[in-house]
Design a protein around this motif. Structure first.
Motif, PDB file in Angstrom:
ATOM      1  N   MET A   1       0.861  -1.169   0.000  1.00  0.00           N
ATOM      2  CA  MET A   1       0.000   0.000   0.000  1.00  0.00           C
ATOM      3  C   MET A   1       0.906   1.231   0.000  1.00  0.00           C
ATOM      4  O   MET A   1       1.763   1.370   0.855  1.00  0.00           O
ATOM      5  N   GLY A   2       0.706   2.098  -0.965  1.00  0.00           N
ATOM      6  CA  GLY A   2       1.524   3.294  -1.089  1.00  0.00           C
ATOM      7  C   GLY A   2       0.859   4.514  -0.469  1.00  0.00           C
ATOM      8  O   GLY A   2      -0.264   4.454   0.050  1.00  0.00           O
ATOM      9  N   LYS A   3       1.558   5.619  -0.555  1.00  0.00           N
ATOM     10  CA  LYS A   3       1.079   6.879   0.029  1.00  0.00           C
ATOM     11  C   LYS A   3      -0.289   7.268  -0.524  1.00  0.00           C
ATOM     12  O   LYS A   3      -1.194   7.626   0.241  1.00  0.00           O
ATOM     13  N   GLU A   4      -0.450   7.214  -1.833  1.00  0.00           N
ATOM     14  CA  GLU A   4      -1.728   7.603  -2.446  1.00  0.00           C
ATOM     15  C   GLU A   4      -2.867   6.697  -1.995  1.00  0.00           C
ATOM     16  O   GLU A   4      -3.989   7.159  -1.779  1.00  0.00           O
ATOM     17  N   ASP A   5      -2.585   5.404  -1.832  1.00  0.00           N
ATOM     18  CA  ASP A   5      -3.601   4.459  -1.364  1.00  0.00           C
ATOM     19  C   ASP A   5      -4.055   4.802   0.053  1.00  0.00           C
ATOM     20  O   ASP A   5      -5.240   4.764   0.375  1.00  0.00           O
ATOM     21  N   ILE A   6      -3.088   5.134   0.892  1.00  0.00           N
ATOM     22  CA  ILE A   6      -3.406   5.479   2.281  1.00  0.00           C
ATOM     23  C   ILE A   6      -4.226   6.766   2.338  1.00  0.00           C
ATOM     24  O   ILE A   6      -5.229   6.844   3.054  1.00  0.00           O
ATOM     25  N   LEU A   7      -3.820   7.772   1.568  1.00  0.00           N
ATOM     26  CA  LEU A   7      -4.566   9.035   1.554  1.00  0.00           C
ATOM     27  C   LEU A   7      -5.993   8.831   1.038  1.00  0.00           C
ATOM     28  O   LEU A   7      -6.947   9.397   1.577  1.00  0.00           O
ATOM     29  N   ARG A   8      -6.146   8.008   0.026  1.00  0.00           N
ATOM     30  CA  ARG A   8      -7.475   7.720  -0.517  1.00  0.00           C
ATOM     31  C   ARG A   8      -8.345   7.013   0.536  1.00  0.00           C
ATOM     32  O   ARG A   8      -9.509   7.337   0.721  1.00  0.00           O
ATOM     33  N   LEU A   9      -7.756   6.064   1.253  1.00  0.00           N
ATOM     34  CA  LEU A   9      -8.473   5.353   2.308  1.00  0.00           C
ATOM     35  C   LEU A   9      -8.939   6.315   3.400  1.00  0.00           C
ATOM     36  O   LEU A   9     -10.087   6.256   3.855  1.00  0.00           O
ATOM     37  N   LEU A  10      -8.061   7.215   3.817  1.00  0.00           N
ATOM     38  CA  LEU A  10      -8.432   8.202   4.828  1.00  0.00           C
ATOM     39  C   LEU A  10      -9.581   9.079   4.337  1.00  0.00           C
ATOM     40  O   LEU A  10     -10.526   9.360   5.086  1.00  0.00           O
ATOM     41  N   GLU A  11      -9.508   9.523   3.096  1.00  0.00           N
ATOM     42  CA  GLU A  11     -10.563  10.355   2.514  1.00  0.00           C
ATOM     43  C   GLU A  11     -11.884   9.593   2.445  1.00  0.00           C
ATOM     44  O   GLU A  11     -12.933  10.119   2.823  1.00  0.00           O
ATOM     45  N   GLU A  12     -11.840   8.355   1.950  1.00  0.00           N
ATOM     46  CA  GLU A  12     -13.053   7.553   1.822  1.00  0.00           C
ATOM     47  C   GLU A  12     -13.748   7.342   3.164  1.00  0.00           C
ATOM     48  O   GLU A  12     -14.968   7.324   3.243  1.00  0.00           O
ATOM     49  N   ARG A  13     -12.961   7.196   4.206  1.00  0.00           N
ATOM     50  CA  ARG A  13     -13.517   6.942   5.548  1.00  0.00           C
ATOM     51  C   ARG A  13     -13.697   8.226   6.357  1.00  0.00           C
ATOM     52  O   ARG A  13     -14.022   8.175   7.532  1.00  0.00           O
ATOM     53  N   GLN A  14     -13.459   9.345   5.693  1.00  0.00           N
ATOM     54  CA  GLN A  14     -13.605  10.661   6.303  1.00  0.00           C
ATOM     55  C   GLN A  14     -12.828  10.777   7.615  1.00  0.00           C
ATOM     56  O   GLN A  14     -13.318  11.284   8.618  1.00  0.00           O
ATOM     57  N   ILE A  15     -11.591  10.296   7.569  1.00  0.00           N
ATOM     58  CA  ILE A  15     -10.694  10.362   8.723  1.00  0.00           C
ATOM     59  C   ILE A  15      -9.824  11.605   8.557  1.00  0.00           C
ATOM     60  O   ILE A  15      -9.090  11.727   7.575  1.00  0.00           O
ATOM     61  N   PRO A  16      -9.903  12.533   9.509  1.00  0.00           N
ATOM     62  CA  PRO A  16      -9.086  13.750   9.388  1.00  0.00           C
ATOM     63  C   PRO A  16      -7.596  13.432   9.585  1.00  0.00           C
ATOM     64  O   PRO A  16      -7.232  12.559  10.364  1.00  0.00           O
ATOM     65  N   TYR A  17      -6.754  14.154   8.858  1.00  0.00           N
ATOM     66  CA  TYR A  17      -5.315  13.954   8.964  1.00  0.00           C
ATOM     67  C   TYR A  17      -4.589  15.225   8.561  1.00  0.00           C
ATOM     68  O   TYR A  17      -5.152  16.108   7.932  1.00  0.00           O
ATOM     69  N   LYS A  18      -3.332  15.290   8.956  1.00  0.00           N
ATOM     70  CA  LYS A  18      -2.438  16.371   8.545  1.00  0.00           C
ATOM     71  C   LYS A  18      -1.177  15.722   8.019  1.00  0.00           C
ATOM     72  O   LYS A  18      -0.733  14.695   8.534  1.00  0.00           O
ATOM     73  N   ILE A  19      -0.606  16.303   6.985  1.00  0.00           N
ATOM     74  CA  ILE A  19       0.648  15.801   6.435  1.00  0.00           C
ATOM     75  C   ILE A  19       1.741  16.820   6.714  1.00  0.00           C
ATOM     76  O   ILE A  19       1.567  18.001   6.447  1.00  0.00           O
ATOM     77  N   ALA A  20       2.839  16.345   7.269  1.00  0.00           N
ATOM     78  CA  ALA A  20       4.012  17.186   7.496  1.00  0.00           C
ATOM     79  C   ALA A  20       5.190  16.469   6.850  1.00  0.00           C
ATOM     80  O   ALA A  20       5.693  15.485   7.390  1.00  0.00           O
TER      81      ALA A  20
END
Length: 51
Positions: free
Chosen positions: A1-20
Motif C-alpha cells: 500500500m503506497g502513500k496515495e492508497d493510504i490518503l485515498r483510504l483516509l478520505e473515503e472513511r472521512q478520517i481527518p489527517y495532517k501531512i508534514a
C-alpha cells in the motif's frame, strides 16, 4: 500500500489527517528540532523494521 492508497483510504472513511513532509531524521533530538505541528501527539516510531 503506497502513500496515495493510504490518503485515498483516509478520505473515503472521512478520517481527518495532517501531512508534514520533512527530511529523514534519525534521532529523537532531530524530531524535536523540526517543531512539527501537534508534535506531542505524533507517534515517533520508525515504520521500517530493523534486522
Amino acid at each position: 500500500m503506497g502513500k496515495e492508497d493510504i490518503l485515498r483510504l483516509l478520505e473515503e472513511r472521512q478520517i481527518p489527517y495532517k501531512i508534514a513532509e520533512h527530511e529523514a531524521i534519525y534521532t529523537m533530538a532531530e524530531s524535536d528540532a523540526l517543531h512539527l505541528p501537534d508534535g506531542d501527539a505524533v507517534a515517533k516510531k520508525s515504520l521500517y523494521p530493523r534486522r
